[in-house]
Write an enzyme that holds these catalytic residues in place. Structure first.
Site, mmCIF file in Angstrom:
data_model
loop_
_atom_site.group_PDB
_atom_site.id
_atom_site.type_symbol
_atom_site.label_atom_id
_atom_site.label_comp_id
_atom_site.label_asym_id
_atom_site.label_seq_id
_atom_site.Cartn_x
_atom_site.Cartn_y
_atom_site.Cartn_z
ATOM 1 C CE LYS A 17 49.240 64.475 67.543
ATOM 2 N NZ LYS A 17 50.547 64.071 68.115
ATOM 3 C CB SER A 43 49.627 64.130 72.028
ATOM 4 O OG SER A 43 50.473 63.995 70.900
ATOM 5 C CB SER A 80 52.492 61.634 70.605
ATOM 6 O OG SER A 80 52.508 62.310 71.839
#
Ligand code: GLN
Length: 502
Positions: free
Chosen positions: A85, A160, A184
């Site tokens: 990420k 997210s 997330s």
């Protein structure tokens, strides 16, 4: 390499790849090249990646191959590709946290997670897309355009960490690392048919993790199987003295628990407040069926009540913006990335203001304003103070529930993946996606989302959430692995194999 050869490598589990590489059946470079080719092929449509490190990944893989050839010891995931990420620092690699304000910034140091990935022998393929500063549930708040759900490119991949989940679901990487502050990792896992785990708070280093809300942020694994998630969890977890909230104890034996996969005699609680009303019919149906399977496997299932969970979402959306408004003050146009309005005559305040106006998106600005308001004198007790009291009550509910049962279950999300634009105009509708995931972040314990089937009404994946007490991460792997085995046995394959070919 032949198309079939590439396909079989990208469809393999991390566990199988690690075994094949160390046995010399395939090289780390071949595995990396197969995944890079897959990324080049499908990522124009999926947009899971913000940065693809072709050269760096090949160099990491070649270094692993050289070590294996020389008979040197290698880590447990040697040569296994992983997607990261874009919220973790990695030396020299563009790191944006999905924000235009960090465009062009290349960190001078590796995060704790990257250190651990390197020790494990993982090959980092690149950085994955996310909502700006991890605020969102759809990746529509990314400053670089949304990621598309591999099950249906018109739909959101969750957020997210939608990029990490989509990369794993689209076979661009067998593993990815995400962060879960309010859901997330788990919510993207649920809507993409992948396994996502939020470890116990303090279980994985936050060093070099760009902070959203420091008392909630936690890094964790994304994978296509429970065992693969356990292998990655074990690799990235454990104490790091550079993170003041890191737990000074070894990671629970998550890999052993994933092997055990035995729920006989286990007591499982269904959280009354996280079921029923407001949940899509097909989500509830698959959830009920999964619970029935656990019963058949020998677990005892009871219903439990956690009354304060009703207030968790509201408390979270005061605590998170408060912490975020403080954390994001460091993005001022002076130290990292973007600098706007610096025409030679402008003073510091004008440059800060122009930089933030240009660099932050609407959702980030909204939360900075909310948080600043909640912390301002005269309102502090009424908002932030109240929210902290609710946080304690939520933790108390968990403690009381775990006095009665070993793990708690709920659907991970109220609905399956929604279409782009559906919730963008209504922030509260977007926030409600996290209704079932947020209590765990507030209390600091751990949870996993596991794919349990497709909702009959739309054919999209449904996730089940397994919640366990702090530092009992192994328990959720045991339950997840048992349920996964029963489902795979029933279907004859993993759910992800039903995703339409890209
Ligand atoms: N969707 C939640 C939010 O917008 C979760 C964020 C997260 O876990 N990073 O705050």
């Amino acid at each position: 390499m032949s198309a079939d050869g590439q396909r079989s490598l990208t469809r393999s589990t991390a566990a199988a790849l690690a075994a094949a590489i160390v046995a010399g059946d395939v090289t780390a470079l071949e595995v990396t090249n197969a995944h890079l080719a897959r990324i080049d092929e499908v990522d124009p449509a999926v947009h899971a990646f913000l940065y693809i490190d072709h050269e760096g990944a090949r160099a990491q893989a070649a270094a692993i191959d050289a070590k294996i050839a020389a008979g040197e010891p290698v880590g447990p995931l040697a040569g296994v590709p992983v997607a990261l990420k874009d919220i973790f620092t990695q030396v020299g690699i563009p790191t944006t946290a999905g924000s235009r304000i960090l465009e062009g910034w290349r960190p001078p140091y590796d995060s704790g997670v990257v250190d651990r990935l390197r020790e494990a022998g993982c090959v980092i393929l690149g950085k994955t897309n996310m909502d700006e500063f991890a605020m969102g549930s759809s990746t529509e708040h990314s400053g670089y355009g949304p990621t598309h759900n591999p099950w249906d490119l018109e739909r959101i991949p969750g957020g997210s960490g939608g990029g990490s989940a989509a990369a794993v679901a689209a076979y661009e990487a067998p593993l990815a690392v995400g962060t879960d502050t309010g859901g997330s990792i788990r919510q993207p896992g649920a809507v993409t048919g992948t396994v996502g785990v939020k470890p116990t708070y303090g279980g994985v280093s936050r060093y070099g993790l760009i902070a959203l809300a420091s008392s909630l942020d936690q890094a964790g694994p994304v994978a296509r199987t429970v065992m693969d998630a356990a292998l990655l969890h074990a690799a990235i977890g454990g104490h790091d003295a550079r993170d003041s909230t890191s737990i000074a104890q070894p990671v629970p034996d998550v890999v052993g628990a994933a092997h055990k996969a035995d729920v006989r005699g286990l007591k499982i609680g269904l959280v009354r407040q996280l079921m029923g009303e407001g949940y899509q019919a097909g989500v509830s149906q698959r959830f009920d069926e999964a619970v029935e399977i656990l019963r058949e496997l020998g677990a005892e299932v009871v219903e439990v009540s956690c009354p304060n969970f009703e207030y968790a979402l509201a408390a979270y959306y005061l605590i998170l913006p408060s912490e975020a408004s403080s954390n994001l003050a460091r993005f001022d146009g002076m130290r990292f990335g973007l600098r706007a309005g610096d025409d030679g005559d402008a003073n510091v305040e004008q440059v800060m203001s122009a930089t933030r106006a240009a660099g932050f998106g609407d959702e980030v600005k909204r939360r900075i304003m909310l948080g600043t308001y909640a912390l301002s004198s005269g309102y502090y007790d009424a908002y932030y103070g109240q929210a902290q009291k609710v946080r304690t009550l939520v933790a108390n509910d968990f403690a009381a529930a775990f006095d009665q049962v070993d793990v708690l279950l709920s659907p991970t999300t109220p609905t399956t993946a929604f279409k782009f634009g559906e919730k963008l105009a209504d922030p509260v509708a977007m926030y409600l996606n996290d209704i079932a995931t947020i209590p765990v972040n507030l209390a600091g314990n751990c949870a996993m989302s596991l794919p349990i089937g497709l909702a009959p009404e739309d054919g999209l994946p449904v996730g089940l959430q397994i919640m366990a007490p702090a530092m009992a991460d192994d328990r959720m792997y045991n339950v997840g692995s048992a349920l996964e085995a029963a489902l795979v046995n029933r279907w004859g394959h993993h759910l992800i194999e039903e995703a339409p070919a890209l």
